[in-house]
Enzyme design. Structure first.
Site, PDB file in Angstrom:
ATOM      1  N   GLU A  37      50.868  48.011  34.344  1.00 43.06           N
ATOM      2  CA  GLU A  37      51.859  49.090  34.468  1.00 43.06           C
ATOM      3  C   GLU A  37      51.180  50.455  34.459  1.00 43.06           C
ATOM      4  O   GLU A  37      51.563  51.348  35.213  1.00 43.06           O
ATOM      5  CB  GLU A  37      52.890  49.007  33.331  1.00 43.06           C
ATOM      6  CG  GLU A  37      53.860  47.830  33.448  1.00 43.06           C
ATOM      7  CD  GLU A  37      54.571  47.799  34.798  1.00 43.06           C
ATOM      8  OE1 GLU A  37      54.943  48.863  35.316  1.00 43.06           O
ATOM      9  OE2 GLU A  37      54.742  46.693  35.348  1.00 43.06           O
ATOM     10  N   SER A  52      31.054  42.486  40.847  1.00 45.71           N
ATOM     11  CA  SER A  52      32.052  42.080  41.843  1.00 45.71           C
ATOM     12  C   SER A  52      31.584  41.093  42.909  1.00 45.71           C
ATOM     13  O   SER A  52      32.362  40.243  43.316  1.00 45.71           O
ATOM     14  CB  SER A  52      32.642  43.312  42.519  1.00 45.71           C
ATOM     15  OG  SER A  52      33.797  43.693  41.819  1.00 45.71           O
ATOM     16  N   HIS A  76      46.369  39.141  43.384  1.00 45.22           N
ATOM     17  CA  HIS A  76      44.920  39.051  43.194  1.00 45.22           C
ATOM     18  C   HIS A  76      44.416  40.241  42.373  1.00 45.22           C
ATOM     19  O   HIS A  76      43.652  40.095  41.433  1.00 45.22           O
ATOM     20  CB  HIS A  76      44.214  39.005  44.555  1.00 45.22           C
ATOM     21  CG  HIS A  76      42.738  39.104  44.447  1.00 45.22           C
ATOM     22  ND1 HIS A  76      41.961  38.054  44.013  1.00 45.22           N
ATOM     23  CD2 HIS A  76      41.891  40.140  44.657  1.00 45.22           C
ATOM     24  CE1 HIS A  76      40.691  38.441  43.981  1.00 45.22           C
ATOM     25  NE2 HIS A  76      40.636  39.698  44.362  1.00 45.22           N
ATOM     26  N   SER A  77      44.856  41.423  42.740  1.00 43.82           N
ATOM     27  CA  SER A  77      44.509  42.651  42.001  1.00 43.82           C
ATOM     28  C   SER A  77      45.611  43.652  42.300  1.00 43.82           C
ATOM     29  O   SER A  77      46.559  43.330  43.024  1.00 43.82           O
ATOM     30  CB  SER A  77      43.165  43.205  42.484  1.00 43.82           C
ATOM     31  OG  SER A  77      43.320  43.794  43.770  1.00 43.82           O
TER      32      SER A  77
HETATM   33  C1  LIG Z   1      30.312  38.248  48.255  1.00 43.44           C
HETATM   34  C2  LIG Z   1      31.725  38.751  48.241  1.00 43.44           C
HETATM   35  N1  LIG Z   1      32.526  38.533  49.311  1.00 43.44           N
HETATM   36  C3  LIG Z   1      33.789  38.984  49.306  1.00 43.44           C
HETATM   37  C4  LIG Z   1      34.279  39.688  48.227  1.00 43.44           C
HETATM   38  C5  LIG Z   1      35.726  40.186  48.229  1.00 43.44           C
HETATM   39  N2  LIG Z   1      36.505  39.378  47.295  1.00 43.44           N
HETATM   40  C6  LIG Z   1      36.768  39.796  46.037  1.00 43.44           C
HETATM   41  S1  LIG Z   1      37.618  38.655  45.166  1.00 43.44           S
HETATM   42  C7  LIG Z   1      37.667  37.576  46.451  1.00 43.44           C
HETATM   43  C8  LIG Z   1      38.344  36.243  46.318  1.00 43.44           C
HETATM   44  C9  LIG Z   1      37.699  35.348  45.343  1.00 43.44           C
HETATM   45  O1  LIG Z   1      38.519  34.252  45.083  1.00 43.44           O
HETATM   46  P1  LIG Z   1      38.169  33.184  44.001  1.00 43.44           P
HETATM   47  O2  LIG Z   1      36.681  33.014  43.925  1.00 43.44           O
HETATM   48  O3  LIG Z   1      38.948  31.960  44.291  1.00 43.44           O
HETATM   49  O4  LIG Z   1      38.624  33.821  42.615  1.00 43.44           O
HETATM   50  P2  LIG Z   1      40.067  34.267  42.087  1.00 43.44           P
HETATM   51  O5  LIG Z   1      40.240  35.717  42.475  1.00 43.44           O
HETATM   52  O6  LIG Z   1      41.077  33.386  42.698  1.00 43.44           O
HETATM   53  O7  LIG Z   1      40.055  34.160  40.613  1.00 43.44           O
HETATM   54  C10 LIG Z   1      37.011  38.117  47.559  1.00 43.44           C
HETATM   55  C11 LIG Z   1      36.896  37.428  48.861  1.00 43.44           C
HETATM   56  C12 LIG Z   1      33.402  39.915  47.136  1.00 43.44           C
HETATM   57  N3  LIG Z   1      33.796  40.565  46.038  1.00 43.44           N
HETATM   58  N4  LIG Z   1      32.136  39.423  47.169  1.00 43.44           N
HETATM   59  K   LIG Z   2      29.331  38.222  40.496  1.00 44.31           K
END
Ligand SMILES: Cc1ncc(C[n+]2csc(CCOP(=O)(O)OP(=O)(O)O)c2C)c(N)n1
Ligand SMILES: [K+]
Length: 471
Positions: free
Chosen positions: A148, A234, A363-364
């Site tokens: 929030e 990240s 997701h975020s």
């Molecule tokens: C190497 C890389 N590629 C793409 C991204 C962008 N990205 C951030 S989170 C995400 C999805 C990850 O999903 P998952 O591993 O299933 O974790 P969850 O968020 O579901 O917990 C992506 C593609 C990133 N941070 N790092």
């Molecule tokens: K990492």
């Protein structure tokens, strides 16, 4: 194609079926109540041909390679590094999938009742259970209020753990504080369980001068030496080979501890996942790989991510003992991680845990998950499979928790979170110079020039520079 995670119609009618079996990727995963089962496949039983890791390079005679008609069992198999390989005259491909999916270990049903025929021995004390529940609730309320605060523009970004509270807290509860955590970004509950305070979380998200990263990272990139919690970074899956390396260092130093690393289903498509698992297996590193299979990597459904029966089988492919568990059953998570830790440390080996769960939130704060998922899918996991409510029912049935305690705790946490955010907001930002410190003992010329240019730009356009950051 996926039935369960299908974004198309009629998910509601699937829900009833899922009470007994979980439909994931179009076929069914059944429940099991024993944590001590390794992943199965339709390949020959490995008992006879277990890899012999200390195998000496062998002398394979011409006879052994050619005379497979010979009755001598010695020549019915190939003497090869890793153990004898049996010969067969049947040309048989290993099927790409088995008929039965690897079962999912659980202890509690969705009503928080111990399932029948389970072999769960009550090792969890009231004290551990109540702390776990309080932390799960704190995580949920903290996530709500920080989310929030982001919507109000007070924090620039946030990520919640809604739906994955049990994986966070129950895994943390099954470890010792010496075990080292290498997180992805949805595991701040582990840090919370280890004693990171709400103010410390708020300081990081607000990027003030009390933040241990001095405001240089985006919100939610927590880290704490004191809590053996590596910094969130990240780029997906980079933590996995790092975890293997950290675990190998624990092994060399003969420490009574292991490494625990977390990642999502999406992370398993990264090369780092494979490098990390293989390195850990070959080096026999004490690391627990916990995959939170929540079905979605942002908008990518697991049906577009891989064609295997989830992640658990990939452990066996690398020679890693593995288990699939119900990530929304805190007791199952606790038991499995407890057993995994014991094997990792005592037997000096990696373990893979695939926890089946669901990301109930977006997701975020940069995502709107209703654009790619059906509302009744989200609702089902939020209401019927809510890990916090399931665990609450169990502790209530033990007489360990009451509605009065619940109301009091909720009120207190809300006050504490609000206060933490307010204090963190009032705390000064780190001064500009900190942007350039801590990497080099003597900053190189290019950094000095960048700092000079930045200061000149601020002097020319002071209106574009945030007034609360000391120059
Ligand atoms: C190497 C890389 N590629 C793409 C991204 C962008 N990205 C951030 S989170 C995400 C999805 C990850 O999903 P998952 O591993 O299933 O974790 P969850 O968020 O579901 O917990 C992506 C593609 C990133 N941070 N790092
Ligand atoms: K990492």
């Amino acid at each position: 194609m996926a039935i369960w995670f299908s974004r198309s119609r009629n998910i509601g009618s699937q829900l009833q079926k899922c009470m007994k079996t979980r439909e994931f990727l179009g076929s069914q995963t059944s429940w099991t109540s024993s944590p001590f089962q390794s992943s199965s496949s339709n390949v020959t039983s490995p008992a006879l041909f277990l890899p012999n890791l200390r195998f000496n390079s062998s002398t394979i005679s011409e006879k052994q390679l050619t005379s497979d008609s010979d009755d001598d069992p010695q020549v019915q198999s190939l003497d090869f590094p890793g153990g004898r390989v049996p010969y067969t005259s049947e040309m048989k491909f290993i099927w790409e999938s088995s008929q039965n999916r690897v079962p999912c270990y659980r202890v509690l049903n969705d009503n928080g009742e111990l399932i029948r025929n389970n072999n769960f021995q009550q090792v969890m004390s009231k004290e551990i259970a109540v702390k776990m529940y309080k932390d799960m609730l704190t995580l949920q309320i903290m996530d709500n209020m920080f989310y929030e605060a982001q919507r109000q523009g007070r924090i620039s970004f946030y990520m919640t753990s809604f739906g994955e509270e049990a994986i966070n807290i129950a895994s943390a509860a099954a470890l010792t504080k010496d075990d080292i955590i290498l997180p992805q970004y949805r595991e701040h509950g582990v840090l919370l369980h280890r004693g990171f305070t709400l103010l410390e979380f708020a300081n990081q998200c607000l990027g003030n001068k009390a933040d241990y990263g001095k405001g240089r990272q985006m919100p939610i990139h927590y880290g704490s030496n004191k809590h053996n919690y590596f910094n969130v970074s990240s780029p997906i899956a980079t933590q996995l080979p790092q975890a293997a390396g950290v675990a190998y260092s624990l092994k060399m130093e003969k420490k009574d501890a292991c490494v625990v690393t977390y990642f999502g289903d999406g992370g398993t498509s990264e090369g780092d996942f494979h490098a990390g698992l293989n390195f850990a297996a070959v080096m026999e590193a004490p690391v627990i790989f916990i995959c939170r299979n929540n079905g979605w990597a942002i908008s990518t459904n697991i049906s577009e991510q891989f064609r295997s029966d989830g992640i658990v089988l990939k452990g066996q492919a690398y020679g890693i003992r593995s288990i699939r568990i119900d990530g929304n059953d805190a007791l199952a998570v606790y038991n499995a991680i407890h057993a995994a830790r014991d094997m990792a440390v005592r037997e000096q080996r990696p373990i893979l845990v695939e926890a089946m769960t669901y990301r109930v939130g977006h997701h975020s704060t940069s995502d709107d998950s209703t654009k790619y998922r059906a509302l009744d899918e989200i609702d089902y996991w939020k209401m019927s499979r809510n890990p916090v409510s399931i665990f609450k029912k169990w502790i209530e049935s033990n007489g360990w928790w009451s509605e009065t305690e619940e109301a009091e705790l909720r009120g207190n946490i809300r006050k504490e979170v609000l206060q933490a955010i307010q204090v963190a907001e009032r705390t000064e930002k780190p001064p500009l110079a900190e942007l350039f410190s801590d990497v080099y003992d003597h900053p190189p010329r290019n950094l000095q020039e960048q700092e000079k240019q930045l200061r000149e730009t601020i002097n020319r356009n002071p209106q574009n520079y945030p007034s609360d950051v000391p120059v």
